[in-house]
Design an enzyme around this catalytic site. Structure first.
Site, PDB file in Angstrom:
ATOM      1  N   ARG B 287      21.930 -20.551   3.675  1.00  0.00           N
ATOM      2  CA  ARG B 287      22.534 -19.426   2.956  1.00  0.00           C
ATOM      3  C   ARG B 287      23.754 -18.978   3.750  1.00  0.00           C
ATOM      4  O   ARG B 287      23.624 -18.330   4.780  1.00  0.00           O
ATOM      5  CB  ARG B 287      21.491 -18.306   2.873  1.00  0.00           C
ATOM      6  CG  ARG B 287      21.812 -17.183   1.929  1.00  0.00           C
ATOM      7  CD  ARG B 287      20.813 -16.041   2.139  1.00  0.00           C
ATOM      8  NE  ARG B 287      21.172 -15.262   3.304  1.00  0.00           N
ATOM      9  CZ  ARG B 287      20.326 -14.589   4.075  1.00  0.00           C
ATOM     10  NH1 ARG B 287      19.042 -14.599   3.823  1.00  0.00           N
ATOM     11  NH2 ARG B 287      20.759 -13.900   5.110  1.00  0.00           N
ATOM     12  N   HIS B 291      21.830 -12.088   2.492  1.00  0.00           N
ATOM     13  CA  HIS B 291      20.732 -12.185   1.532  1.00  0.00           C
ATOM     14  C   HIS B 291      21.143 -11.565   0.211  1.00  0.00           C
ATOM     15  O   HIS B 291      20.924 -12.130  -0.860  1.00  0.00           O
ATOM     16  CB  HIS B 291      19.485 -11.478   2.069  1.00  0.00           C
ATOM     17  CG  HIS B 291      18.440 -11.289   1.022  1.00  0.00           C
ATOM     18  ND1 HIS B 291      17.721 -12.340   0.521  1.00  0.00           N
ATOM     19  CD2 HIS B 291      18.029 -10.187   0.345  1.00  0.00           C
ATOM     20  CE1 HIS B 291      16.891 -11.885  -0.415  1.00  0.00           C
ATOM     21  NE2 HIS B 291      17.071 -10.587  -0.535  1.00  0.00           N
ATOM     22  N   TYR B 300      20.730 -10.066  12.376  1.00  0.00           N
ATOM     23  CA  TYR B 300      19.596 -10.920  12.733  1.00  0.00           C
ATOM     24  C   TYR B 300      19.950 -12.390  12.973  1.00  0.00           C
ATOM     25  O   TYR B 300      19.086 -13.176  13.307  1.00  0.00           O
ATOM     26  CB  TYR B 300      18.478 -10.811  11.675  1.00  0.00           C
ATOM     27  CG  TYR B 300      18.917 -11.073  10.241  1.00  0.00           C
ATOM     28  CD1 TYR B 300      19.057 -12.372   9.782  1.00  0.00           C
ATOM     29  CD2 TYR B 300      19.163 -10.026   9.367  1.00  0.00           C
ATOM     30  CE1 TYR B 300      19.458 -12.614   8.477  1.00  0.00           C
ATOM     31  CE2 TYR B 300      19.557 -10.254   8.060  1.00  0.00           C
ATOM     32  CZ  TYR B 300      19.701 -11.539   7.607  1.00  0.00           C
ATOM     33  OH  TYR B 300      20.098 -11.784   6.326  1.00  0.00           O
TER      34      TYR B 300
HETATM   35  C1  LIG Z   1       6.666 -10.526  -3.949  1.00  0.00           C
HETATM   36  C2  LIG Z   1       7.914 -10.082  -3.275  1.00  0.00           C
HETATM   37  N1  LIG Z   1       7.864  -9.631  -2.007  1.00  0.00           N
HETATM   38  C3  LIG Z   1       8.992  -9.217  -1.387  1.00  0.00           C
HETATM   39  C4  LIG Z   1      10.196  -9.223  -2.038  1.00  0.00           C
HETATM   40  C5  LIG Z   1      11.471  -8.757  -1.351  1.00  0.00           C
HETATM   41  N2  LIG Z   1      12.304  -9.952  -1.114  1.00  0.00           N
HETATM   42  C6  LIG Z   1      13.291 -10.296  -1.956  1.00  0.00           C
HETATM   43  S1  LIG Z   1      13.979 -11.757  -1.576  1.00  0.00           S
HETATM   44  C7  LIG Z   1      12.982 -11.943  -0.237  1.00  0.00           C
HETATM   45  C8  LIG Z   1      13.108 -13.161   0.605  1.00  0.00           C
HETATM   46  C9  LIG Z   1      12.960 -14.388  -0.197  1.00  0.00           C
HETATM   47  O1  LIG Z   1      13.138 -15.479   0.619  1.00  0.00           O
HETATM   48  P1  LIG Z   1      13.183 -16.947   0.063  1.00  0.00           P
HETATM   49  O2  LIG Z   1      11.986 -17.187  -0.801  1.00  0.00           O
HETATM   50  O3  LIG Z   1      13.357 -17.847   1.227  1.00  0.00           O
HETATM   51  O4  LIG Z   1      14.443 -16.990  -0.877  1.00  0.00           O
HETATM   52  P2  LIG Z   1      15.973 -16.702  -0.495  1.00  0.00           P
HETATM   53  O5  LIG Z   1      16.197 -15.223  -0.609  1.00  0.00           O
HETATM   54  O6  LIG Z   1      16.196 -17.196   0.888  1.00  0.00           O
HETATM   55  O7  LIG Z   1      16.770 -17.439  -1.504  1.00  0.00           O
HETATM   56  C10 LIG Z   1      12.126 -10.868  -0.119  1.00  0.00           C
HETATM   57  C11 LIG Z   1      11.127 -10.686   0.976  1.00  0.00           C
HETATM   58  C12 LIG Z   1      10.191  -9.685  -3.371  1.00  0.00           C
HETATM   59  N3  LIG Z   1      11.324  -9.697  -4.094  1.00  0.00           N
HETATM   60  N4  LIG Z   1       9.060 -10.125  -3.955  1.00  0.00           N
END
Ligand SMILES: Cc1ncc(C[n+]2csc(CCOP(=O)(O)OP(=O)(O)O)c2C)c(N)n1
Lengths: 329, 385
Positions: B287, B291, B300
């Site tokens: 990425r 985020h 971080y």
């Molecule tokens: C069930 C849930 N828990 C927490 C969140 C908050 N949250 C949004 S994105 C994220 C990280 C997601 O990481 P990843 O699956 O690696 O996808 P990326 O954002 O890196 O594309 C979190 C913790 C959420 N949206 N849904």
């Protein structure tokens, strides 16, 4: 008309609907070869094959999540959650996915999934085989919530749920599964979602007239209280709500206009239970017709107990106490 | 793949399963190796190139570029307060544009958080896409979801729901339903590395394997789940190995190599369509951006890592290769950039002029027909215009 219990009515309904519409599929834990722990799906896999009645791995989020995908693709899944107490692993899929699919896509997608689950106490099941979680689903926009109490209503409402365009949480009063018996129309039979059933009518307003609202496993208990009360000179209208969302406000308000009093009976805990919503809705429309405060007879705000379950559950005498309170002003 | 393999001891009463081979050394090697066709310097092994005509290669490039340029224009829009939030896909374009190319029109694209531009690639008009991000009256869902949650039934694209991993069982259900209906549809489901820790990932892979559903899972391992690095997400050797326990064929691929991603996804989709069940692909990517528009990655992660991955940028690499092969030279690439930039700018201006949906639209699409409760609440709006 054949006589059936609720389990037989569910089984009959599923068979009829699966015959009517090849898009209807049944899935859940142990529902296939075995026919379900309560035997509600007995014979369906044998009759329709393993592609129409499917045993799933033990994962409620997987069951509901996959059912959503199936519905997006055009099937009409009827998912069984083995006990309402085990729906929580699927809670996110129900609340955040199922309930919102139509809304979030502007109607481009919908997820007409029916989720059946045995609910409520009275079977010596302790915390995890007894809870009645209707309020959490009623509080989730996008879900219809149905909770019948008779075999005929179970068949008719389940059929409407399966044929409808939107998701339905279908709660089945497990304590009545085999004890509630009645005539059930054979073949094609529906009961519209959203209409209450007047179980017993009051004649007219008097000092002892009142309306009792109940649903699911509480309906026979409320009827027992109403019958007893009738012998004591009360004039009681008992309404079985059958559908909790959308609830039949017209029938309720008409009845309260007539009787001037309302007692709401539910087995789920009191605080924030569906009784609170009904009381609020009634007073918004009928405050000036009321002769007495609206009372609730409910389960307590405790986890569902094992040994003391009959103390926890509303019974005839607790209902009679409430009737007395609202009529002695 | 493991269809007959894993079942031999079930119900046999034996306590050991020493002779059951769920996965072989080759399976393990695929799940821990790395498929790469086009390296960081833009050199490709000619023997392993996927069969794609020049116009498809150019389309892939333009699709990736389009996604990049959307990010470049929309992120500043968020900074100016013209959109509520934004989620960039910068650095991850190869995987989802390759996926969009590898499936048919009748197939389903079930996206995670960052793959929205795949909808444009598969035919959603740019204006419709921007209508969702801007939340205008033109948006199919009438501005009901936060930006980057685009869905479109016409192209079988399912929006993300924000709830991480929840889309994985949906992709499985779609594929399973297609199998039940004996239709040749495949579902392609995307998610992030963080999603592999969620229950829905495990239930999804398990269901897909048990029913041999025609679904292809692509995990965009962009190394981070907000501030959580993948090493803190799991002790697994790779994410792909998680698929092996479910007897889902699993591969690790260079997610910044659009040719490898296309070849791998295409092969998996073909296998699913031919009745060979699911595949799990871990796309190793990064990425490049934050985020979300509300995040500051400097808190971080350090610039060192960023610099390494900047060099692995999927767009740079593919552009270099296309230029070297004279499929699309740098002048043509610059022209494409200018043309797409203008198109996005014009589309944003046109969509911003549309304005928000009417307040009463709040009450639509909760159910097929509104309940009396919704009718009553709608009638009670102070300004029901
Ligand atoms: C069930 C849930 N828990 C927490 C969140 C908050 N949250 C949004 S994105 C994220 C990280 C997601 O990481 P990843 O699956 O690696 O996808 P990326 O954002 O890196 O594309 C979190 C913790 C959420 N949206 N849904």
């Amino acid at each position: 008309m054949p006589e059936m219990n609720i389990i037989q009515a569910i089984n009959d309904c599923l068979r009829v609907e699966m015959q009517r519409d090849s898009r209807v599929v049944v899935l859940g834990e142990d529902v296939g070869n075995f026919g379900g722990v309560f035997r509600a799906t007995v014979g369906l896999q044998q009759e329709f094959g393993p592609d129409r009645c499917m045993d799933t791995p033990l994962a409620e989020n997987g069951i509901v999540g996959a059912a959503i995908g199936m519905a997006l693709y055009g099937l009409r899944p009827v998912a069984e959650i083995q006990f309402a107490d085990y729906v929580y692993p699927a809670f996110d899929q129900i609340v955040n996915e199922l309930a919102k699919m139509r809304y979030r896509s502007g109607g481009e997608y919908s997820a007409p999934v029916v989720i059946r689950m045995p609910a409520g106490g009275g079977v010596r099941g302790g915390h995890y085989h007894s809870q009645s979680p209707e309020a959490v689903f009623i509080h989730t926009p996008g879900l219809q919530v149905v909770y019948p109490s008779t075999p005929a209503d179970t068949k008719g409402l389940l059929a409407s749920a399966i044929r409808g365009e939107d998701p339905v949480i279908f709660l089945e009063p497990k304590r009545l599964y085999r004890t509630a018996k009645g005539e059930v129309p054979a073949g094609d039979y529906t009961v519209p979602i959203g209409q209450a059933r007047v179980v017993r009518r009051a004649a007219a307003r008097s000092e002892r007239s009142l309306t009792i609202l109940a649903w699911g496993g509480m309906v026979p208990t409320a009827l027992e209280a109403a019958d007893k009360a009738a012998g004591m000179g009360y004039d009681i209208e008992l309404i079985d709500l059958r559908t909790l969302l959308p609830f039949d406000i017209e029938t309720i308000v008409q009845s309260v206009h007539k009787t001037g009093r309302a007692v709401i009976v539910h087995e789920a805990p009191r605080t924030c239970g569906f009784g609170a919503e009904l009381a609020a809705s009634i007073q918004e429309r009928a405050l000036l017709h009321l002769e007495a405060p609206i009372l609730r007879v409910t389960g307590f705000d405790t986890p569902f107990p094992y040994t003391l379950e009959s103390e926890y559950l509303p019974d005839r005498d607790r209902i009679l106490d409430a009737l007395e309170k609202v009529t002695t002003g | 793949m493991a269809d007959g393999k894993a079942s031999s001891k079930v119900g046999s009463g034996q306590l050991t399963c020493d002779s059951v081979e769920i996965w072989s050394d080759e399976d393990y090697a695929r799940a821990t190796g790395l498929v790469q066709i086009l390296d960081e310097n833009g050199h490709a092994d000619p023997a392993r190139l996927p069969h794609l005509p020049s116009e498809k290669l150019i389309r892939l490039y333009q699709g990736m570029l389009g996604s990049r340029l959307l990010d470049e224009q929309l992120m500043p829009l968020q900074r100016q307060g013209r959109i509520g939030h934004y989620f960039e896909a910068r650095g991850q374009e190869a995987g989802f544009i390759a996926g969009a190319e590898a499936i048919e029109k009748t197939d389903y694209f079930v996206q995670g958080l960052r793959e929205g531009a795949a909808a444009v690639y598969r035919g959603l008009p740019l204006g419709k896409y921007l209508a969702q991000i801007l939340g205008t009256a033109h948006d199919a869902s009438r501005g009901r979801q936060m930006p980057c949650h685009v869905g479109a039934a016409a192209i079988h694209h399912i929006s993300t729901s924000s709830c991480v991993a929840s889309q994985i069982p949906h992709a499985v259900g779609i594929a399973w339903a297609a199998k039940i209906r004996k239709e040749p549809t495949v579902a392609l489901g995307f998610f992030g590395d963080g999603a592999t820790s969620e229950d829905d990932f495990h239930a999804g892979l398990n269901f897909a394997a048990v029913y041999q559903a025609p679904v292809v899972f692509v995990c965009q391992n962009n190394q981070w789940a907000i501030s959580t690095p993948v090493a803190a997400q799991t002790r697994s050797e790779t994410l792909a190995v998680k698929g092996l326990a479910y007897a889902v064929p699993s591969l690790r691929v260079d997610g910044n190599d659009v040719l490898a991603m296309y070849a791998t996804i295409k092969a998996a989709v073909d296998a699913a369509r031919a009745g060979h069940g699911p595949t799990f692909i871990e796309a190793v990517t990064y990425r490049l951006g934050a985020h979300s528009s509300a995040d500051d990655p400097a808190r971080y992660r350090d610039g060192h890592e960023d610099a390494i991955w900047q060099k692995r940028d999927p767009l740079l690499r593919f552009g270099r290769w296309l230029a070297e092969r004279n499929i699309l030279d740098s002048t043509a690439q610059a022209a494409a950039r200018a043309r797409i930039t203008d198109a996005i700018r014009a589309a944003i201006a046109a969509e911003e002029a549309v304005g928000p949906p009417p307040t009463a639209s709040l009450f639509e699409d909760v159910f097929a027909r509104p309940t009396w409760l919704l009718e009553e609440q709608k009638a009670g709006l102070r300004n029901s215009g």
